[in-house]
Structures are given as structure tokens and as C-alpha cells.
Design a protein around this motif. Sequence first.
Motif, mmCIF file in Angstrom:
data_model
loop_
_atom_site.group_PDB
_atom_site.id
_atom_site.type_symbol
_atom_site.label_atom_id
_atom_site.label_comp_id
_atom_site.label_asym_id
_atom_site.label_seq_id
_atom_site.Cartn_x
_atom_site.Cartn_y
_atom_site.Cartn_z
ATOM 1 N N PRO A 168 36.452 -44.271 37.018
ATOM 2 C CA PRO A 168 35.525 -45.254 37.594
ATOM 3 C C PRO A 168 36.040 -46.693 37.582
ATOM 4 O O PRO A 168 35.626 -47.496 38.415
ATOM 5 N N ILE B 211 36.292 -35.191 33.177
ATOM 6 C CA ILE B 211 35.549 -36.385 33.600
ATOM 7 C C ILE B 211 34.120 -36.017 33.992
ATOM 8 O O ILE B 211 33.149 -36.665 33.559
ATOM 9 N N LYS B 212 33.972 -34.990 34.796
ATOM 10 C CA LYS B 212 32.638 -34.576 35.231
ATOM 11 C C LYS B 212 31.790 -34.131 34.046
ATOM 12 O O LYS B 212 30.582 -34.388 33.999
ATOM 13 N N LEU C 129 32.066 -35.202 30.869
ATOM 14 C CA LEU C 129 31.682 -36.360 30.063
ATOM 15 C C LEU C 129 30.613 -37.209 30.750
ATOM 16 O O LEU C 129 29.859 -37.936 30.081
ATOM 17 N N GLU C 130 30.534 -37.138 32.067
ATOM 18 C CA GLU C 130 29.519 -37.898 32.801
ATOM 19 C C GLU C 130 28.223 -37.105 32.989
ATOM 20 O O GLU C 130 27.235 -37.639 33.517
ATOM 21 N N SER C 131 28.200 -35.847 32.549
ATOM 22 C CA SER C 131 27.058 -34.967 32.809
ATOM 23 C C SER C 131 26.014 -35.064 31.703
ATOM 24 O O SER C 131 26.292 -35.451 30.564
ATOM 25 N N ASP C 132 24.791 -34.655 32.039
ATOM 26 C CA ASP C 132 23.726 -34.568 31.045
ATOM 27 C C ASP C 132 24.037 -33.477 30.021
ATOM 28 O O ASP C 132 23.591 -33.557 28.871
ATOM 29 N N LYS D 142 25.913 -35.327 27.438
ATOM 30 C CA LYS D 142 25.099 -36.372 26.812
ATOM 31 C C LYS D 142 24.016 -35.795 25.915
ATOM 32 O O LYS D 142 23.659 -36.400 24.900
ATOM 33 N N TYR E 106 39.277 -44.625 28.502
ATOM 34 C CA TYR E 106 38.090 -45.030 29.262
ATOM 35 C C TYR E 106 36.813 -44.599 28.528
ATOM 36 O O TYR E 106 35.875 -45.395 28.370
ATOM 37 N N PHE E 107 36.780 -43.341 28.077
ATOM 38 C CA PHE E 107 35.627 -42.855 27.312
ATOM 39 C C PHE E 107 35.927 -43.063 25.821
ATOM 40 O O PHE E 107 36.092 -42.110 25.056
ATOM 41 N N THR F 117 34.267 -41.340 22.640
ATOM 42 C CA THR F 117 34.354 -39.897 22.415
ATOM 43 C C THR F 117 35.315 -39.583 21.284
ATOM 44 O O THR F 117 36.242 -40.345 20.999
#
Length: 408
Positions: free
Chosen positions: A258, A276-277, A279-282, A285, A329-330, A333
Motif C-alpha cells: 500500500p 498481504i491479503k 494480514l489485511e483481512s478480518d 484481525k 510494512y506490517f 506483526t
Amino acid sequence: MESIFNSLKALITPELVSLASSKLEESESKISATIPSIFASLLGVLLKKGNSPQLKNILDEAGNLNILSDLGAICGETPTHDQQKISDDFLQHLLGDKASDFTNAIAADKGTSKVVTNRLISIVAPIISGFLGNKLKHENWSMPTLLNHIEAEKDQFISWIPSDLKKSFGIFSSPGQNNNQPQQQPKKSNGWIMWLILIILLLLLLFWWRSCRNRPVDGYIEEESITMISPAPSDNAADKAKDQATAGNETATVLELPDGTKLPEAYAGGVEDKIIKFLESDKYKNATDDDLKKIWFDLDKIKFEFGSTTKLVDGYQNQLKNIEAILHYFKDTKIEIGAFADKKGSDDINQTISEERAETFENILEENGLGSQVAKLKGFGKDYAKHLENEPDKARAEDRHIALRFVR
């Protein structure tokens, strides 16, 4: 005529010792001390085993390969498929399920690590089988002649055999006994033993069936428990996307984070895309640590050379950079690193190798400022290897890989 043992030692020149030392990252002095011990121990076990059609066939095949013509390749590089097969057959015939005992005794006696000792045995085995094979094929020796020579010369090499190994394999345990005589056949087992074996086989079949049911889904490894983890298969979607991009197809997606950071050789459907997908998903989270224990990502390009705990197979660089960029970036984590071995070699050695590979990958990340994000390490040995031990090294390399999961 020079003895077999002394002839074998003479084959290992200082130049070959230097090659092996560089390859195994061990001192030349330890290499020089350990190789004669392996030669002597294999000769001792061979004499104990005695004559057999299987052994003669293996040595005949070794004699046909002309192995001794390029010892530099064996000591400093990866042996050919044929050389490796001869080595494996020779060691399997002599050592069977006691290969770990053989390695451990020599390692303890010479002060070398089990990993280095195991790899030295892999170097020495084709050399000694090739040498003995030449006696049969090119000098027209018979197996009894070969064994009689070794028996007559045993006083020259017996002191090189570790005492623990002599005890474990029963080498020269009964002076005056003719080791070439056929061994007494064991008595037939009672019927209940056959039933016990049948039950064990059924349990193993059930375990295999359950393992097959828990195959990786959607490109990442998702299992009921950590004990059921298995390496993910190659990602065909990612390969197709990469091929499209190489051909100039504008529809192929090259990934970027991003913040605009481009990820070289990372494509839609590949492992970087899935991380990536995820780590960005519910799903991530809202996941607990117990949930995350079920999900592992296979870093399919990061593979180790056979027997090495530090050297990676070429082609890993871009995926390593991509994983580092994603972790940067993350930055909040944390991960657990898992490392694997192929099926070649003993369980103990491969377990140690996999643990040290996990440490190597941790060190690489730490050198790039990511050490604080590594929470755990795990070595899985060869339990989840997909390829047989006699398959080509290129195939088995897929089993010498790294995986990671995220932790809370």
C-alpha cells in the motif's frame, strides 16, 4: 600391494580435504581425522555383514560408474544422481536402521557435529563403494577374495573404529569367528506377533488417511494442529501470472504494498499476495493465537542446499526481499519460523538440520532489522517431506524449505 585401507586414505589428498572443509564449513584437521574413521568403520561393518548377492550387485554397479575419476566433484560439489543412488544403496545395505548409531559414534569420537559427520559419510560412501567396485569389475576379484583381504588387513584399521560403534554393530566382537559364514536364521515368530504387526499397519494407514484429508487450502497451510502441518504445493496461479508478465501480458498483476513498495517477482496468487491479503483481512484481525496456529505460509523460493543449514539454493533473493518488505510494512506483526528437511538421512540429523535452518533464517531477518518480530522457531525434520529420498536433488529441494505463521 598396498592395503585397501591405506589405498583409500591415499585417495583423499590435501586438496580434497580442503574442498570438503570449505563445503562443510569445518576445519581441515577435523575432516582429515574423521574421514579415515569412516573408511575404517564402513570396512568393519562390511566385514561383519559378509558376502551377499545384494552387496555384490551394488559394488558391481559402483565399479561401472568410474566414480574415482572425479573425486573433486564428490568432495566439493553435489554428487550425480547415479553416485548418490549408489551411496544410498551401499549405506542402506550396511547400516539399515542403525545409520543414526553409526553417525553418532563417529561424531562423538572425533568431536565433529552430527550434521557434518553425516555429510562426510555421504561423501565417503561413493568413494569406498567405487574403490571396492573397481576391485570386482576391473581387477576381477570375487567377493570372498575382497572380504579375505579386508579380514587380513583389519589390524591396520581396527584402531580407527570408535569403541561405541564396535559395540553397537558387533564388529570383531568374537575373535576367531568367521564373519563370512551365513548367520543363523531367526526362529519363526509366534502368531500373535503377526496380529500386532497388522494392527500397527492399520493404525499407520489411518494416520496417513487423516494426513491426506488435511491438505493445504487456498495456497496456505491450514491444519487442525501443528503436528499435522505439511508443506504447501507449488502455486500454479502464481506461476501462470509470472509467465504472463514475462510474455508482456498487461493483465498480469505485479504486486506492490500500500505504501508503493514494489515486490519483485511477486504476482497475484503467489505466497506474498496471500500473506498481504491475509494480514489485511478480518480473519487475521479477529484471530486468536490458537487460530493462527493453524495457518502457515510456505516460502516456496527459499530452499536450502542438501545437508546445509546455512546455504540457500540460488533464486531465493527476491522472495526474501519481499518477505522483509512485508514485515517492515506490517511492523506490528510477529512470526514463528518453521524449517524443514528432506527424507535423505536419519531422523535425528534431519531434526537438527531443520532447527538450525530456522535459526539461520532468523539471523537473516535480524541482520535486516526484523529480529524483534521473530517470536518462535520450529524445526520439523523430515516428517512432512513429500519426495522420496532417492529422487533427484532438484525435487527434494522443495522439502528443504521455510514456512512462517503469524503469532499474537
